[in-house]
Scaffold this motif. Structure first.
Motif, short mmCIF file in Angstrom:
data_model
loop_
_atom_site.label_atom_id
_atom_site.label_comp_id
_atom_site.label_asym_id
_atom_site.label_seq_id
_atom_site.Cartn_x
_atom_site.Cartn_y
_atom_site.Cartn_z
N LEU A 88 -6.81 26.91 82.83
CA LEU A 88 -6.98 27.65 84.08
C LEU A 88 -7.61 26.79 85.17
CD1 LEU A 88 -8.22 31.10 82.69
CD2 LEU A 88 -5.94 30.52 83.56
N LEU A 89 -8.57 25.94 84.78
CA LEU A 89 -9.21 25.05 85.74
C LEU A 89 -8.19 24.07 86.33
CD1 LEU A 89 -11.80 23.94 87.09
CD2 LEU A 89 -12.09 22.47 85.07
N LEU A 90 -7.35 23.50 85.48
CA LEU A 90 -6.34 22.56 85.96
C LEU A 90 -5.29 23.25 86.80
CD1 LEU A 90 -5.88 20.34 82.78
CD2 LEU A 90 -7.03 19.72 84.90
N ASP A 91 -4.92 24.47 86.44
CA ASP A 91 -3.97 25.23 87.26
C ASP A 91 -4.55 25.52 88.65
OD1 ASP A 91 -2.18 25.19 85.20
OD2 ASP A 91 -2.48 27.28 84.60
N ALA A 92 -5.84 25.88 88.67
CA ALA A 92 -6.49 26.13 89.96
C ALA A 92 -6.56 24.85 90.79
CB ALA A 92 -7.89 26.70 89.73
N LEU A 93 -6.81 23.72 90.13
CA LEU A 93 -6.84 22.45 90.84
C LEU A 93 -5.48 22.13 91.44
CD1 LEU A 93 -8.15 19.70 91.55
CD2 LEU A 93 -7.38 18.89 89.30
N TYR A 94 -4.41 22.33 90.67
CA TYR A 94 -3.08 22.05 91.20
C TYR A 94 -2.77 22.95 92.39
CZ TYR A 94 1.98 21.91 91.60
OH TYR A 94 3.26 21.80 92.09
N TYR A 113 0.62 12.71 92.71
CA TYR A 113 -0.32 11.59 92.78
C TYR A 113 -1.74 12.03 92.43
CZ TYR A 113 -2.93 7.63 94.67
OH TYR A 113 -3.79 6.57 94.82
N TRP A 114 -2.24 13.05 93.11
CA TRP A 114 -3.64 13.43 92.93
C TRP A 114 -3.84 14.21 91.64
CZ3 TRP A 114 -7.23 10.90 95.13
CH2 TRP A 114 -7.03 10.34 96.38
N TYR A 115 -2.90 15.04 91.26
CA TYR A 115 -3.03 15.77 90.01
C TYR A 115 -3.01 14.80 88.82
CZ TYR A 115 -2.44 19.77 86.86
OH TYR A 115 -2.62 20.73 85.87
N GLN A 116 -2.21 13.74 88.94
CA GLN A 116 -2.17 12.75 87.87
C GLN A 116 -3.49 11.99 87.77
OE1 GLN A 116 0.66 12.04 85.60
NE2 GLN A 116 -1.27 11.42 84.69
N LEU A 117 -4.09 11.65 88.90
CA LEU A 117 -5.39 10.97 88.86
C LEU A 117 -6.45 11.83 88.20
CD1 LEU A 117 -5.58 9.16 92.33
CD2 LEU A 117 -4.98 8.21 90.11
#
Length: 798
Positions: A499-505, A530-534
């Protein structure tokens, strides 16, 4: 215990892996059973909405529906037919998955050799028991067995580089074919058009801009389109769309709904009137207002240019500063022709307008005739600094896109035009210079976020200790030995992290669209990738070392080499976590994707909430549109697993088995989905799914080689560490060779190829002027009337 000990003195068991495997296995069985039953039912009833969505709009690029043995049909479909059906973006995405499946297949073969060798190692201790019995931790320091590990690493890296070379060789050909021929569903204007940014005010007219490019490329300009700033018209069109939706919903109701007018909202207060009549009246009013606003667009644009011209004529003190021929439309006088050309660059830039003779007679007549009829403050219409230019030949288009039109970076910039279907028209007028400034500001924000990313990750990881949370809430603790306690403590962090990563994306995408105001979905995908991969990279290393950079900051300053050794030291300890993650992302995710269970449940809830008769025809049509994959979300997750299997291949070789399950399963699943269910709304020619991600793939290889060298050093095997430098050098040479001989030349179509196509096909002038016209100005796209009652209420996905 020394600081260079490979792993902590803790027994790492198989129990969590078995539990995760059982859970995702049950999930897969249930989802697959639902898929087979529902698919058979849909096949009998000829319903395509759930598992054959492409048949509604892309039947000409889809295989026959409901084929038996779907996994074999997907696997056996040829590359050429797959490319024809799904396009180059999706095709290269599938090749990325196949690339991962191939290297993990080799890794699995190597693991058959390495696992027995590691298991018979002589190192003893809790850190070499359980799961770690099959890892390099079982091998004693300086043991000759590590020579076999180095040989296996040579084979693995050599295979990766060979596969990358073959993939780039294939992609280079396909990329050139795409740039030359395009995609069959992409308008032909896309291949012949460029996007102009920072168009100066004196060129913000379609006639002037066409004449400007005609001077640079004589008789090669087909059309120009200046994007307009027209906030009032955009709001009217948006409001009309809402009224149409409300009218259709009101018409679908069995009873005659009422709506309140004159109040603060449409559901209460105010006078109650018949909703259908009210929305019809509003629709008529908006249609009239939109037509009126469109009539003002060319007049208001001319008025703005007239005002800008006057501001250049008169200085700030009111003194007149105008050449004799400004409004005459004639060429410069003899005195002007004798004007001494400037020699310095800045003067040359300032005098660019004087090098072109523009005739504005028609525009001036329009201004004189209508100037008193336009209230420029109310219309809020003006030309922007963004434009599209379409050429009659590929050669002229490629020359314009590849050369520098002006000697100053602050002057007009030219790019390849995006796919018209991907343009974000609401952002098209945002100034390019402001976009650059916003990108720099957000770059600082994202970098700071990466440095402090350990804080939310630590909060998520704390969910593994349920008793501590219960104590903080003043709730009685429970017995931690209970089976359900272990299950929840392992499941909650995984769900919370997802959920945290989904919110970040979602935050990254929102920033790209609303803050940076990127002008196409392809740009949004590239930015998000680019930024999600970093952040995915940062997430991996934080999981490995168990804390943020600041936790080890002082030791890293005292001994910079300790960064690599700290990571290598913790590699084996975190391997079980990554095994569980890989299992969840492979078996569990594949089951959900193939079953379309989420879409089915949402549709079922909507049907329970609303009666069947209230669903409008427009809503039914939207439900038949194939869903799309977000490259910025999907690709970083795949590269994350790719990084895990490459890093762990020589250290924890059994990881390759789980990686093979992941990549093989995802390849078959995605291929079936691309052929039958999903479809991308635009085509980027493999830029998002291969060209722009190579930097991450090569970075993964570099990181894996650095960790392997450090691990060999920790194992006190200097010979193995020395030999491990050879793949690193080979990879560096391979990277430079590929970059300068292949990658650099894939952004553009070579002029030689463009000229050959022009000779074969001839120059074109049959372009549609509406392709790059803003939707608010395109009357063909208007929906002035509502659909009315539904024509069919039988076909649903339930």
């Amino acid at each position: 215990m020394t600081s260079y000990e490979v792993s902590s003195d803790v027994v790492v068991g198989w129990s969590s892996i078995w539990v995760t495997g059982i859970v995702v296995g049950v999930q897969f069985v249930l989802c697959y059973a639902f898929f087979m039953i529902k698919r058979s039912n849909d096949e009998r009833n000829k319903v395509f909405d759930l598992y054959e969505t492409r048949q509604h709009s892309l039947g000409h690029r889809s295989p026959p529906p409901f084929q038996p043995h779907w996994y074999l049909k997907a696997y056996q479909m040829s590359d050429s037919e797959t490319l024809r059906c799904v396009g180059l973006d999706s095709y290269m995405f599938l090749r990325l998955l196949r690339f991962g499946a191939r290297l993990t297949a080799l890794g699995t073969g190597l693991s058959i050799i390495l696992i027995p060798i590691y298991a018979t190692g002589t190192a003893r201790g809790n850190s070499t028991e359980g799961f770690n019995k099959l890892t390099l931790a079982r091998v004693e320091h300086g043991d000759k067995r590590m020579a076999i590990t180095v040989v296996a690493w040579y084979i693995f890296i050599g295979f990766i580089l060979r596969e990358l070379h073959n993939e780039w060789k294939s992609f280079a050909l396909l990329r050139q074919q795409y740039l030359a021929r395009g995609d069959e569903d992409v308008p032909k204007e896309f291949r012949y058009s460029i996007l102009c940014e920072q168009v100066p005010e004196w060129l913000q007219s379609e006639k002037r801009l066409k004449k400007y490019f005609d001077r640079l490329f004589p008789e090669k300009v087909a059309q120009t389109t200046i994007c307009m700033e027209m906030s009032c018209l955009d709001k009217l069109v948006e409001e009309r769309e809402k009224v149409l939706n409300n009218l259709e919903r009101a018409d679908a109701c069995a009873h005659h709904p009422k709506v309140s007018i004159g109040g603060r909202c449409s559901c209460c207060w105010g006078e109650k009137v018949d909703a259908i009549e009210h929305y019809r009246t509003e629709l008529s009013r908006l249609n009239t207002s939109i037509c009126h606003e469109r009539e003002l667009v060319p007049l208001a644009a001319n008025h703005v240019r007239h005002q800008r011209k006057l501001s250049r004529i008169f200085s700030s003190n009111g003194a007149l500063n105008v050449p004799e021929n400004l409004f005459s439309g004639r060429k410069h006088s003899s005195e002007a022709n004798n004007f001494k050309q400037p020699t310095d660059l800045s003067s040359l830039i300032e005098c660019n307008e004087s090098h072109f003779s523009f005739s504005d007679d028609d525009e001036e007549q329009d201004i004189g005739e209508h100037i008193n009829q336009i209230d420029i403050n109310e219309s809020k219409i003006s030309p922007s600094s963004t434009a599209f230019v379409t050429f009659t030949s590929l050669r002229a288009k490629q020359a314009a896109a590849q050369c520098a039109l002006t000697p100053d970076r602050t002057s007009m910039r030219v790019f390849h035009a995006p796919d018209p279907r991907s343009v974000l028209w609401e952002n098209i007028n945002f100034p390019f210079s402001m976009q650059d400034t916003a990108k720099f500001g957000m770059k600082v924000v994202w970098i700071v976020g990466i440095l402090f990313w350990a804080i939310p990750v630590s909060v998520v990881n704390s969910l593994a200790n349920l008793n501590s949370i219960l104590q903080a809430l003043n709730i009685k603790t429970v017995d931690s030995s209970k089976p359900w306690y272990g299950f929840l403590s392992g499941l909650l962090p995984v769900i919370a992290l997802a959920l945290l990563l989904d919110a970040l994306y979602a935050l990254i995408v929102l920033t790209a669209k609303r803050v940076l105001k990127l002008k196409s979905l392809s740009d949004v995908d590239a930015y998000a990738t680019y930024w999600y991969q970093l952040y995915q990279f940062a997430n991996l290393w934080l999981i490995v070392i168990g804390g943020s950079i600041f936790n080890q900051f002082q030791s890293f300053l005292n001994d910079p080499q300790s960064i690599v050794t700290t990571i290598a030291n913790a590699m084996i300890g975190s391997s079980v976590f990554f095994v569980n993650m890989t299992l969840t992302q492979s078996i569990g995710k594949c089951a959900l994707d193939i079953s379309q269970l989420q879409k089915f449940v949402i549709a079922l809830l909507m049907r329970l909430w609303r009666s069947e008769s209230t669903i409008t025809q427009r809503q039914m049509d939207r439900a038949k549109i194939p869903e799309t994959y977000q490259w910025g979300y999907e690709i970083p997750q795949i590269l994350f697993i790719l990084m895990i299997v490459v890093l762990y291949c020589p250290i924890v070789p059994i990881m390759e088995v789980f990686g093979l399950i992941y990549f093989a399963g995802r390849y078959i699943t995605y291929k079936h989905q691309f052929l039958h269910v999903n479809a991308q709304t635009f085509e980027g020619g493999g830029n998002a799914t291969w060209l722009s991600i190579f930097v991450f793939i090569i970075s993964i290889i570099y990181m894996a080689e650095a960790v392997f060298i450090a691990y060999m050093g920790l194992k006190q095997s200097p010979a193995s560490a020395a030999f491990a430098f050879v793949p690193l050098v080979v990879t560096f040479v391979f990277h430079l060779d590929l970059r300068y001989k292949t990658i650099t030349y894939l952004q553009n179509l070579p002029l030689q190829t463009a000229a050959a196509i022009d000779v074969k096909e001839g120059e074109r002038n049959d372009f549609d002027p509406l392709v790059y016209l803003q939707p608010s100005l395109n009357s063909i796209l208007d929906e002035k009337y509502y659909f009315g009652s539904r024509s069919d209420c039988c076909e649903t996905i339930i």
